[in-house]
Design a protein around this motif. Structure first.
Motif, PDB file in Angstrom:
ATOM      1  N   ARG A  85      43.395 -15.794  82.274  1.00 11.66           N
ATOM      2  CA  ARG A  85      43.323 -15.169  80.954  1.00 11.66           C
ATOM      3  C   ARG A  85      42.569 -16.068  79.973  1.00 11.66           C
ATOM      4  O   ARG A  85      41.760 -15.599  79.179  1.00 11.66           O
ATOM      5  N   TYR A  86      42.820 -17.355  80.059  1.00 10.38           N
ATOM      6  CA  TYR A  86      42.237 -18.297  79.112  1.00 10.38           C
ATOM      7  C   TYR A  86      40.721 -18.386  79.265  1.00 10.38           C
ATOM      8  O   TYR A  86      39.989 -18.420  78.273  1.00 10.38           O
ATOM      9  N   GLY A  88      38.766 -16.244  81.103  1.00  9.32           N
ATOM     10  CA  GLY A  88      38.170 -15.009  81.606  1.00  9.32           C
ATOM     11  C   GLY A  88      36.844 -14.649  80.963  1.00  9.32           C
ATOM     12  O   GLY A  88      35.897 -14.241  81.645  1.00  9.32           O
ATOM     13  N   HIS A 164      49.081 -16.384  75.414  1.00  7.44           N
ATOM     14  CA  HIS A 164      48.085 -15.325  75.217  1.00  7.44           C
ATOM     15  C   HIS A 164      46.780 -15.859  74.629  1.00  7.44           C
ATOM     16  O   HIS A 164      45.878 -15.080  74.310  1.00  7.44           O
ATOM     17  N   ARG A 166      43.108 -17.414  74.528  1.00  3.96           N
ATOM     18  CA  ARG A 166      41.964 -17.338  75.432  1.00  3.96           C
ATOM     19  C   ARG A 166      40.709 -17.805  74.704  1.00  3.96           C
ATOM     20  O   ARG A 166      40.604 -17.721  73.473  1.00  3.96           O
TER      21      ARG A 166
END
Length: 450
Positions: A85-86, A88, A164, A166
């Motif tokens: 997620r970070y 991506g 969460h 990113r």
């Protein structure tokens, strides 16, 4: 064993196994381009035979490389969800570029390379060989760009917080040309070309020793020796430039690579040694102030030591990183020595009569492979405890819902499958080598080497 360590072991295993093959594809690709270019220029059938022979071995390395590389992408999602997620947005950009510029180029020309002999004009086939080689080079570019961004992040901003958060790209080209990417791309290319060149040297040294395909092998050996000599020397320069970048951007990694503990003080350069983490000493052979001289051209210039950093912000496996780094450097110097000495004997007209050197070259294929592996270990372990340097810790990046028994099961499964793939690869390559370069050229049976 906890989930983080197991996830790291699994990813290290899969990427180390995968990284056997892409360097060979790049290196063999360059040699194929040279062989086929010489065939077009001279019309000498020996170069056509060599090209056909090495295309078959290239196809094996390329196929296994693609198959083993796919697994890593799944591991990002299963074991490293927070990390995925970070990064991506960053990795998505780089991997999309790889698909467009690298895989597109390779897939366009690969069929012609493998099956186009006698179906297309010689120059078209040569363009296809060149296209596949360039595609493999571009593929390495985008993978190294993505990894280099983890080492030296640039061209981004952070969106969100906590699990969460990113990174989003704000400047694509700043992300691509981050502070470490160019040096690392060049160094990776050179290591890959050496891996392929030494495989060619190894095979044809074996033929020369056994008295098989001697004349054609002499040509292949000489061409590969030129490539190996050039790139072993230039890799020394790119390695120095890369280390200079590490000194600026990742000083804790540099201190770990040389076992330098003292705060902001002159640092020694070790030829070999053993690090005692508890006593903060290195026992070995070194040049006092040597690292200071290489970085600042001054034996007394201060270098940040590990004690300049909090314990939680520096690598924990100091001796392992020290050893991996020095193995890489030692092999690099050995390759330079081997190729220069062989070039000297070639100039003296005694190269192929020096049987002990041909014996050494027969087994030299393993040296660039070891150097490539320990070089990557140095870079990745030296980045710890960060998965994205200074931004995201490895301990925060793995998937929170994956259990250790799940990772163990998949690791055992991967080990079995990858071991079978390695056995199949070695068996197939060995079969090609034993059969020799005249596999499809019985018409050449009048040659004194067949």
């Amino acid at each position: 064993m906890d989930v983080e360590i197991l996830a790291r072991i699994q990813f290290a295993f899969t990427i180390a196994f995968h990284y056997i093959y892409p360097p060979l594809s790049i290196g063999i690709g360059l040699i194929m381009v040279i062989f086929e270019g010489l065939y077009l220029k001279t019309g000498n059938k020996d170069y056509e035979i060599l090209t056909r022979f090495w295309i078959k071995i290239f196809a094996l390395t390329f196929g296994i490389g693609v198959a083993t590389g796919i697994i890593m992408e799944f591991e990002f999602g299963t074991n490293w969800a927070v990390y995925s997620r970070y990064v991506g947005d960053i990795f998505g950009s780089a991997l999309a570029a790889e698909g467009l510029f690298a895989f597109g180029l390779e897939s366009t020309f690969l069929g012609i390379l493998l099956f186009g002999w006698n179906r297309v004009k010689p120059w078209v086939h040569f363009v296809s060989t060149l296209g596949v080689f360039l595609g493999s080079m571009f593929s390495a570019v985008w993978i190294v760009v993505a990894n280099s961004w983890q080492q030296t992040p640039a061209g981004y901003h952070i969106v969100g917080t906590g699990l969460h958060a990113r990174a989003e790209v704000t400047d694509f080209w700043e992300m691509v040309f981050n502070p470490s990417s160019v040096d690392r791309i060049i160094h990776t290319w050179q290591g890959a070309i050496l891996a392929g060149a030494f495989l060619v040297l190894s095979v044809h040294a074996y033929y020369i020793r056994k008295g098989r395909f001697v004349e054609i092998s002499k040509k292949a050996f000489q061409i590969s020796l030129v490539v190996a000599t050039l790139f072993s020397l230039t890799q020394l320069l790119s390695g120095h430039s890369t280390a200079d970048g590490v000194a600026v951007n990742q000083p804790a990694k540099l201190a770990t690579m040389e076992g330098h503990f003292q705060k902001n003080s002159p640092a020694d350069l070790y030829l070999l040694g053993w690090v005692d983490k508890e006593k903060q000493t290195v026992t070995g052979i070194g040049i006092p102030g040597g690292l200071s001289f290489l970085v600042h051209q001054d034996f007394q210039a201060p270098i940040k030591g590990l004690n300049d950093f909090l314990v939680e912000d520096r690598p924990s496996q100091i001796n392992a990183i020290f050893q991996f780094y020095h193995i890489m450097v030692a092999i690099g110097m050995l390759l330079i020595g081997m190729t220069l000495y062989a070039s000297f004997l070639w100039w003296r007209g005694k190269l192929f009569e020096t049987k002990w050197l041909m014996w050494i070259f027969s087994f030299s294929v393993i040296l660039p492979q070891i150097a490539n592996q320990v070089g990557w270990f140095t870079a990745e372990m030296g980045r710890q405890p960060w998965v994205v340097y200074g931004l995201l810790r490895t301990s925060k990046a793995f998937s929170q819902e994956v259990a250790s028994n799940q990772i163990v099961f998949s690791l055992v499964l991967f080990t079995v499958v990858y071991s079978l793939l390695l056995v199949l690869f070695l068996y197939s390559v060995n079969k090609k080598i034993k059969h020799g370069p005249y596999e499809e050229a019985v018409a050449f049976s009048n040659s004194k080497n067949f």
